[in-house]
Design a protein around this motif. Structure first.
Motif: not given
Length: 106
Positions: A76-102
């Motif tokens: 469960s701790m490994l799964l929580a780490t994987a979910v956190t890493a995936a959400s941080v990666a999605v946030c990074a992609v969204v921020v990168r997309s917003l910055l490139n759009g600007q």
């Protein structure tokens, strides 16, 4: 400006007596008391712990339960780490997309 303050030793207000001098004394060894011989210890041939089949079954069951619980917690701790890493990666992609759009709009 940045000089440290050196503490001063306060002067004693009362007259103090000089410290008492301790005289060393000789150490005398304790007298040994003669005791009668202790009874000899007879070693036993049987084991100190005897397991019955019920005890062995209980120990195996408890060990299995501990292994399963610890494994579940670690997974469960490994799964929580994987979910956190995936959400941080999605946030990074969204921020990168917003910055490139600007940058493209300028």
């Amino acid at each position: 400006m940045l000089r440290p303050k050196i503490p001063t030793m306060p002067t004693p207000v009362d007259v103090t007596a000089p410290p008492a001098v301790v005289q060393p004394t000789a150490v005398e060894p304790a007298r040994q008391i003669m005791t009668s011989a202790a009874a000899p210890v007879v070693p036993t041939t049987r084991p100190t712990v005897q397991f019955t089949p019920g005890t062995v079954l209980a120990l195996v069951g408890a060990g299995t339960a501990v292994v399963l619980v610890v494994g579940t917690v670690l997974v469960s701790m490994l799964l929580a780490t994987a979910v956190t890493a995936a959400s941080v990666a999605v946030c990074a992609v969204v921020v990168r997309s917003l910055l490139n759009g600007q940058r493209r709009q300028r």
